[in-house]
Design a protein around this motif. Structure first.
Motif, PDB file in Angstrom:
ATOM      1  N   LEU A   1      26.337  67.416  -0.301  1.00 54.24           N
ATOM      2  CA  LEU A   1      26.189  68.275   0.864  1.00 54.24           C
ATOM      3  C   LEU A   1      27.144  67.756   1.936  1.00 54.24           C
ATOM      4  CD1 LEU A   1      24.635  70.603   2.206  1.00 54.24           C
ATOM      5  CD2 LEU A   1      22.952  68.934   2.975  1.00 54.24           C
TER       6      LEU A   1
ATOM      7  N   GLU B   1      32.412  64.746  -5.893  1.00 55.49           N
ATOM      8  CA  GLU B   1      31.544  65.651  -6.639  1.00 55.49           C
ATOM      9  C   GLU B   1      31.697  65.456  -8.142  1.00 55.49           C
ATOM     10  OE1 GLU B   1      30.522  70.434  -6.849  1.00 55.49           O
ATOM     11  OE2 GLU B   1      32.518  69.764  -6.259  1.00 55.49           O
TER      12      GLU B   1
ATOM     13  N   ALA C   1      17.944  62.523   1.771  1.00 52.85           N
ATOM     14  CA  ALA C   1      19.177  62.382   0.990  1.00 52.85           C
ATOM     15  C   ALA C   1      19.155  61.051   0.255  1.00 52.85           C
ATOM     16  CB  ALA C   1      20.387  62.462   1.910  1.00 52.85           C
TER      17      ALA C   1
ATOM     18  N   LEU D   1      19.958  64.543   7.618  1.00 51.93           N
ATOM     19  CA  LEU D   1      20.033  64.234   6.191  1.00 51.93           C
ATOM     20  C   LEU D   1      18.997  63.192   5.781  1.00 51.93           C
ATOM     21  CD1 LEU D   1      23.903  64.240   5.732  1.00 51.93           C
ATOM     22  CD2 LEU D   1      22.284  65.797   4.633  1.00 51.93           C
TER      23      LEU D   1
ATOM     24  N   SER E   1      24.127  66.340  -6.253  1.00 54.24           N
ATOM     25  CA  SER E   1      24.937  67.330  -5.555  1.00 54.24           C
ATOM     26  C   SER E   1      25.389  66.764  -4.216  1.00 54.24           C
ATOM     27  CB  SER E   1      24.127  68.614  -5.317  1.00 54.24           C
ATOM     28  OG  SER E   1      23.743  69.207  -6.546  1.00 54.24           O
TER      29      SER E   1
ATOM     30  N   ILE F   1      20.464  64.829  -3.680  1.00 57.09           N
ATOM     31  CA  ILE F   1      21.498  65.209  -2.709  1.00 57.09           C
ATOM     32  C   ILE F   1      22.128  63.965  -2.088  1.00 57.09           C
ATOM     33  CG2 ILE F   1      21.923  66.302  -0.472  1.00 57.09           C
ATOM     34  CD1 ILE F   1      19.719  68.297  -1.165  1.00 57.09           C
TER      35      ILE F   1
ATOM     36  N   GLY G   1      24.742  63.143   1.072  1.00 52.60           N
ATOM     37  CA  GLY G   1      25.422  63.711   2.234  1.00 52.60           C
ATOM     38  C   GLY G   1      26.794  63.094   2.411  1.00 52.60           C
TER      39      GLY G   1
END
Length: 351
Positions: free
Chosen positions: A111, A100, A134, A129, A109, A79, A81
């Protein structure tokens, strides 16, 4: 193999999520083998791996990535952030999509969260986060100083600032030349014969707003035009407020013949106000930031365009390099905006 839980306040029962133990029993292997397969680790044959995956599919098993991360100190959460000012804004939305698209092929991914120019909200979300491990942070900061990130920087967390530069901590950043953009907009109107040019800007405390105001004033100075403080309105935060300001300026004894708007939301308010006053074809307008349908407005909108896709791609590239082990000094990428002529900025002043 699947246990059930009774919902409080309900006579029915619902199945609980399947566990690794359930998958192991169905596949006839150990829990450790299931762990190796779902975490992509070596140690299981192709036949065993296929058996585990089939069992997981049959049981609708979903791997708990967060739990795995806690167990394996060297693991990544997958992830990144992205803390932007307003994810509903077309600029932020375009940036997120580009980010993205750049990160997803590497299994990452995004967030996203909105900060709404609230420094305390920024710190809270960053803290959350970091606690969620993250892999990196993209930050369009609401705060003006960023020493609070020093510990994360020392810990090796990749941090990339976007749209605004870091202060108090040396991190990677991707920005545009805001001074140049406002200079281009104002100089374009001056070249078209305008001498009464007003500017509507965002909060004066925001660094990008300060740079755009400076670019506006620089263009006036180069053309030897006197700066009129009545024609500079800052801290305009909404479409409605922009429309009210435009209407007020148009109602003065010596109204401006052209406007520079410092943000796409302000530009939309300006378009509505000019149309309501029936002067959209006689008063010139150059907006900072492009946005969807800007070319379909009548007259089509002349803008200073930031290459949002390139900005997001550059941010993603830097993050991927840092995650791959790049320990070189921080990069500070500054991109040049461009003037897009469509009609509204080419309207001449009254004869």
């Amino acid at each position: 193999m699947t246990t059930t839980l009774t919902q409080s306040g309900s006579d029915g029962e619902r199945p609980a999520r399947s566990t690794m133990k359930d998958v192991a029993q169905l596949a006839g292997v150990s829990v450790k083998t299931v762990s190796r397969v779902v975490n992509g680790e070596p140690g299981a044959s192709a036949v065993v791996r296929e058996r585990v995956l089939r069992a997981a599919e049959r049981l609708d098993y979903r791997h708990n990535l967060g739990a795995s991360t806690l167990r394996r100190k060297d693991a990544r959460s997958g992830i990144v952030g992205a803390l932007l000012q307003d994810v509903g804004n077309s600029f932020s939305a375009g940036l997120l999509r580009a980010l993205e698209d750049t990160l997803r092929p590497s299994g990452l991914s995004v967030l996203a969260a909105s900060l709404d120019e609230e420094p305390e909200r920024e710190r809270d979300i960053v803290s959350d986060l970091v606690a969620r491990r993250a892999d990196g942070l993209v930050l369009m900061p609401a705060s003006h100083r960023h020493e609070y990130l020093l510990s994360e920087r020392r810990a090796g967390l990749p941090l990339v600032f976007v749209d605004r530069r870091p202060h108090g901590v040396d991190c990677d950043s991707v920005t545009i030349d805001n001074h140049l953009g406002a200079d281009l907009a104002t100089a374009h109107l001056i070249a078209g014969g305008h001498r009464r040019i007003a500017m509507l800007s965002d909060l004066h405390e925001i660094e990008t707003a300060q740079e755009r105001i400076a670019g506006y004033r620089a263009a006036l100075d180069k053309a030897h035009l006197r700066f009129d403080p009545e024609l500079l309105v800052h801290s305009v935060r909404s479409e409605d407020e922009a429309a009210r300001v435009i209407a007020g300026l148009l109602g003065t004894a010596d109204p401006p013949t052209a406007f520079v708007t410092g943000r796409n939301i302000i530009t939309i308010g300006a378009v509505r106000a000019l149309r309501a006053a029936d002067v959209s074809r006689t008063v010139a307008l150059v907006g900072f930031d492009d946005f969807p349908l800007a070319d379909l407005i009548e007259p089509a909108l002349t803008v200073i365009r930031q290459d949002v896709r390139r900005i997001g791609t550059e941010v993603g590239r830097i993050l991927l390099d840092r995650l791959a082990g790049d320990s070189s000094p921080p990069q500070h990428v500054v991109l040049e905006p461009t003037l897009v002529r469509r009609g509204s900025g080419e309207i001449p002043p009254p004869a």
